[in-house]
Motif scaffolding. Sequence first.
Motif, PDB file in Angstrom:
ATOM      1  N   ILE A 663       0.841  -1.201   0.000  1.00 39.30           N
ATOM      2  CA  ILE A 663       0.000   0.000   0.000  1.00 39.30           C
ATOM      3  C   ILE A 663       0.879   1.256   0.000  1.00 39.30           C
ATOM      4  O   ILE A 663       0.653   2.186  -0.775  1.00 39.30           O
ATOM      5  N   ILE A 664       1.922   1.243   0.831  1.00 37.66           N
ATOM      6  CA  ILE A 664       2.815   2.406   0.882  1.00 37.66           C
ATOM      7  C   ILE A 664       3.450   2.640  -0.484  1.00 37.66           C
ATOM      8  O   ILE A 664       3.412   3.741  -1.043  1.00 37.66           O
ATOM      9  N   HIS A 669       3.643   5.903  -5.423  1.00 39.50           N
ATOM     10  CA  HIS A 669       3.775   5.991  -6.880  1.00 39.50           C
ATOM     11  C   HIS A 669       2.625   6.810  -7.482  1.00 39.50           C
ATOM     12  O   HIS A 669       2.848   7.714  -8.293  1.00 39.50           O
ATOM     13  N   ILE A 670       1.399   6.493  -7.056  1.00 37.91           N
ATOM     14  CA  ILE A 670       0.231   7.183  -7.612  1.00 37.91           C
ATOM     15  C   ILE A 670       0.310   8.681  -7.296  1.00 37.91           C
ATOM     16  O   ILE A 670       0.124   9.529  -8.187  1.00 37.91           O
ATOM     17  N   ASN A 712      -9.904  -3.143   9.046  1.00 35.58           N
ATOM     18  CA  ASN A 712      -9.638  -2.138  10.079  1.00 35.58           C
ATOM     19  C   ASN A 712      -8.328  -1.406   9.862  1.00 35.58           C
ATOM     20  O   ASN A 712      -8.236  -0.193  10.024  1.00 35.58           O
ATOM     21  N   LEU A 713      -7.299  -2.179   9.510  1.00 34.08           N
ATOM     22  CA  LEU A 713      -5.959  -1.599   9.510  1.00 34.08           C
ATOM     23  C   LEU A 713      -5.497  -1.081   8.159  1.00 34.08           C
ATOM     24  O   LEU A 713      -4.816  -0.073   8.067  1.00 34.08           O
ATOM     25  N   LEU A 714      -5.824  -1.812   7.087  1.00 37.34           N
ATOM     26  CA  LEU A 714      -5.174  -1.512   5.812  1.00 37.34           C
ATOM     27  C   LEU A 714      -6.121  -1.064   4.704  1.00 37.34           C
ATOM     28  O   LEU A 714      -5.872  -0.081   4.025  1.00 37.34           O
ATOM     29  N   PHE A 715      -7.196  -1.810   4.510  1.00 38.66           N
ATOM     30  CA  PHE A 715      -8.079  -1.485   3.397  1.00 38.66           C
ATOM     31  C   PHE A 715      -9.323  -0.764   3.904  1.00 38.66           C
ATOM     32  O   PHE A 715     -10.428  -1.261   3.827  1.00 38.66           O
ATOM     33  N   SER A 716      -9.100   0.430   4.446  1.00 43.13           N
ATOM     34  CA  SER A 716     -10.213   1.220   4.963  1.00 43.13           C
ATOM     35  C   SER A 716     -10.599   2.254   3.897  1.00 43.13           C
ATOM     36  O   SER A 716     -10.026   2.272   2.806  1.00 43.13           O
ATOM     37  N   SER A 717     -11.549   3.115   4.256  1.00 41.09           N
ATOM     38  CA  SER A 717     -12.044   4.052   3.243  1.00 41.09           C
ATOM     39  C   SER A 717     -10.981   5.082   2.812  1.00 41.09           C
ATOM     40  O   SER A 717     -11.096   5.695   1.760  1.00 41.09           O
ATOM     41  N   THR A 719      -7.972   4.334   2.023  1.00 46.78           N
ATOM     42  CA  THR A 719      -7.038   3.708   1.093  1.00 46.78           C
ATOM     43  C   THR A 719      -7.368   4.113  -0.341  1.00 46.78           C
ATOM     44  O   THR A 719      -8.526   4.334  -0.679  1.00 46.78           O
ATOM     45  N   ASP A 720      -6.340   4.193  -1.159  1.00 49.75           N
ATOM     46  CA  ASP A 720      -6.525   4.564  -2.559  1.00 49.75           C
ATOM     47  C   ASP A 720      -7.518   3.612  -3.243  1.00 49.75           C
ATOM     48  O   ASP A 720      -7.481   2.396  -3.039  1.00 49.75           O
ATOM     49  N   GLN A 721      -8.388   4.210  -4.058  1.00 51.12           N
ATOM     50  CA  GLN A 721      -9.463   3.433  -4.699  1.00 51.12           C
ATOM     51  C   GLN A 721      -8.941   2.256  -5.513  1.00 51.12           C
ATOM     52  O   GLN A 721      -9.522   1.176  -5.516  1.00 51.12           O
ATOM     53  N   ASN A 722      -7.832   2.474  -6.213  1.00 44.08           N
ATOM     54  CA  ASN A 722      -7.294   1.423  -7.081  1.00 44.08           C
ATOM     55  C   ASN A 722      -6.890   0.183  -6.278  1.00 44.08           C
ATOM     56  O   ASN A 722      -7.039  -0.946  -6.727  1.00 44.08           O
ATOM     57  N   LEU A 723      -6.369   0.466  -5.083  1.00 44.91           N
ATOM     58  CA  LEU A 723      -5.933  -0.658  -4.240  1.00 44.91           C
ATOM     59  C   LEU A 723      -7.136  -1.318  -3.561  1.00 44.91           C
ATOM     60  O   LEU A 723      -7.189  -2.541  -3.438  1.00 44.91           O
ATOM     61  N   LEU A 724      -8.099  -0.468  -3.168  1.00 44.35           N
ATOM     62  CA  LEU A 724      -9.315  -0.998  -2.553  1.00 44.35           C
ATOM     63  C   LEU A 724     -10.025  -1.958  -3.499  1.00 44.35           C
ATOM     64  O   LEU A 724     -10.544  -2.994  -3.091  1.00 44.35           O
ATOM     65  N   GLN A 725     -10.015  -1.566  -4.783  1.00 41.03           N
ATOM     66  CA  GLN A 725     -10.678  -2.395  -5.791  1.00 41.03           C
ATOM     67  C   GLN A 725     -10.121  -3.819  -5.795  1.00 41.03           C
ATOM     68  O   GLN A 725     -10.865  -4.791  -5.870  1.00 41.03           O
TER      69      GLN A 725
END
Lengths: 735, 191
Positions: A663-664, A669-670, A712-717, A719-725
């Motif tokens: 994620i970092i 990069h984005i 809870n920790l990583l894929f929360s709201s 987080t970048d949309q591309n990664l959430l997807q």
Amino acid sequence: MSSRKRYAEEEAERSSKRRKATSDQAEIEARLESLITRVGEKSTSSLESNLEGLAGVLEADLSNYKHKILEILCICAIELPEKVTVYTTLVGLLNTKNYSAGEELVDMLIKQMRDYMKHNEWEKSQRIVRFLSDLINCHVVELSSLLVLYQSFLDASNEEGVPQVRADFFVYAVLSSLPWSGEELSESKGPDLDKLLDRIDKYISLLSNALQHALPPFTPPPHTDECVYPIPRVVFRLFDATDIPEGPALPGSNTINRYLVEDCLSRILQVYLDRKDCAAQLVGFHAKNRFPYHYMIIEVVFSSLFNLPDPANLEVFHASLLLELCKLQPGFLPQVLAQATEMLYERVEHMNLTCMERFIRWFSHHLSNFQFRWSWDEWIDCTEKEPEDAKPVFIHEVLQKCLRLSYHQRLVETLPDKFEPLIPKEPTPVFRYIDEETNQIPALPISRKLIEAFKAKATMEQVEEILNQIPGPKKEDNSGEVEEAANPLKIDVFVQSLLFLGQKSFSHTFSALAKFHPLLKKLGNTEESQIFMLRTIRDLWQNHQQMICVIIDKLIRTTIVSCPAVINWIFSEHMRVHFTEGFVWEILHGVLRKMNMEVTQLQKELEDVKHKKSDEEDGETSGEEYAVSNTASESQVEKLQESYEAAQSEQKNLFLIILQRFIILLTEHIVSCESKGTSFQTPWYNLSIQRLEQIFTLHHKQVSKYTGTLENLLFSSDTDQNLLQVYHRFCSLRA
Amino acid sequence: MPFQVYRRRNAITPVMKQPFVEHIAIDSTEACLLLPVVISAGNMTEQEKRLRLSSTLYIGNLSFFTTEEQIHELFSKCGDIKRIIMGLDKVKKTPCGFCFLEFYRREDAKHALMYISGTRLDDRIIRGDWDAGFVEGRQYGRGRSGGQVRDEYRAEYDGGRREDMARQLSNNCSKSNRMIDAFDMTPENDL
């Protein structure tokens, strides 16, 4: 003769009779099994007359062996699905002769189906649905009661609050049985299907006077949290009719015929695990004259290989099977296989990364069995593209694998000269401490001394003494105490010299590592110093990826480096140049696999011990001996429980580190692209985000346990949309 | 296969201090050499038990130039490999066409027999068989010349097994030969 003696004699006679009876019975049962399982195989007489004959035999044996016969039929219905119509017909014939046997079989099947569902064996239960569906054609099952069964399935898919995958299963089970029951049910006609069914119809019309059974009422078992449903599948189509120059036409991608042939062939792949048997069964496919079956075989084999998340069979099975098929039909299959490979190569840019890696592994393995001969000249286009384009990347990775299975000189000689930039470098070590004209490498004398010492078989202490001539950077902590900090130079000189000297083979390298294991552990006492060690190894073996992989595997197994150290090294700046290369991910997934195996192993041990303990408790509980063994196993259980929980939390931690680093890295990069006003979707990004996706794909069973924590920790709201997807796509597989 | 029985017995060799027959008999000349072997029935069951639990394979018909690295790569397709012990010429200490291959899991070894044995490596069809487990000393060829017995009876020419056809392993070959002394190939126990 005394009565006692007479009794003994009679008893002996009886028991010998019993023995004879049991062995006779076993013999007959074995014969019945062989007769039933083999019907429908190649034979000189027609299938129809074979079936009639067999039904006659079984009818005679029904009085004594009813249960056994029904049991065998039940197993055939599930295990030999490619012969479903053969067995339904047989059941039909039996049913006309013995109505109650038909009834019992239907009950048995229904019970079996429910049991399979309860144990998450959904595919097997689906085969029973299909079998029952075909039984209407043989007038064993009433049409209306089959409808009721379908209805109950559709009801199950309409339940509220159940996962989509459950609903999908029940709908699919009905759909996939319609080819067998559809005609009877709706009288609607696919003309092709009609033709297919016509012959069977004529044959079974003689059964039309039989009495039929109502299916017992059926309610699917309710959904529970323990239910694991089949993961959604993608329909894989490689060829269409225009790809096939001559012979019978390929049925369209969405036709029932294509589905049925595919279904049949892919079942053969699942049932025949011996490569020779499997190849023979595929090539001997009964309807082969009506389809371009070579093409369909290749399509099914690749479909199994590229199945996500896991291949439908063991990955290496596919390569082995394809070799066997080429051997069996050398006039046809290699050509079709080459055509398929060509098509996949043309589309490699759009291929899922995990599939592409399987393609790379298969293709290099296949080439190594054919002297690396390939129409390389036709792929020369890849040498003119940008190096980060999909095709040159693909070829480079293929050649990396070929190199491992062969040797450098051979690749150079086999490939056209133009491929030279894509051929990996010769896998020799790049040793830092070597005489240069300038001779300005600081620790060169130390390295020389070390090498002399290694050759003289010096002791650990002597080696350490030499190494201590390098002053270590000291650092002071808050309390004013001086402690030795990680010493990159010390690690570098020692590890490079040691491994350089052990370069001749893996065995030499392992032997060197084993000999100096305590010293290596001492040098790598912090995660920081372990990462230095990994850097040193990569620098030395930068041209020999396989060596890096096996050394790291060894270092982890011998606990010289920790799993998190390897992960953090992979995501470090130092490894940025290699980040998208295959071997890096081979290492990472290797780490996860080892971790996973450890957790599984501990879990199994724990269960075994608990099981043993509860057995003991159920048994006699008197005597001191018992008390002793009980306390022993009590502490054993505790200890195991502890290590199991520790391993589990370590495993979870690893996944969290990896996903967080991803994620970092990707968010950075984005953001940096957006601030520069350029598109973030660079080739690097496209590969890297697929690497993230691959973590979910390859370890779905493990990761799915942590969804709560992950959200809870990583894929929360935030987080970048591309990664959430990517994350949501993964979750939807089980939702 | 009339020589089947000898081949089975062969797998028993590790119990004996001095193994004196080759592991796999393929041609009749070699099978004849095995005739005098007598092994008691007690050992047989013990050995068979070991074979049933083993995760070690014997791999034969390798080219003399096939390296441990290549074998590792090919067989890793079936699972993690614990160790590979290259068969060496007793005199020259160079590979002589066979190896012992140990997996961590027996299941993986089984898959190696099913899917790799009988396919090619370095253009040769390699053959695998269960082995009761490596014992020090078994890595050496037992022919009179130091290599495998089989090669001494080979009638036809076999390029992959002729030393004068040696693959040019680049100039570091001679360099690394000297290094054997520092870390010899004696397999260490796993740490």
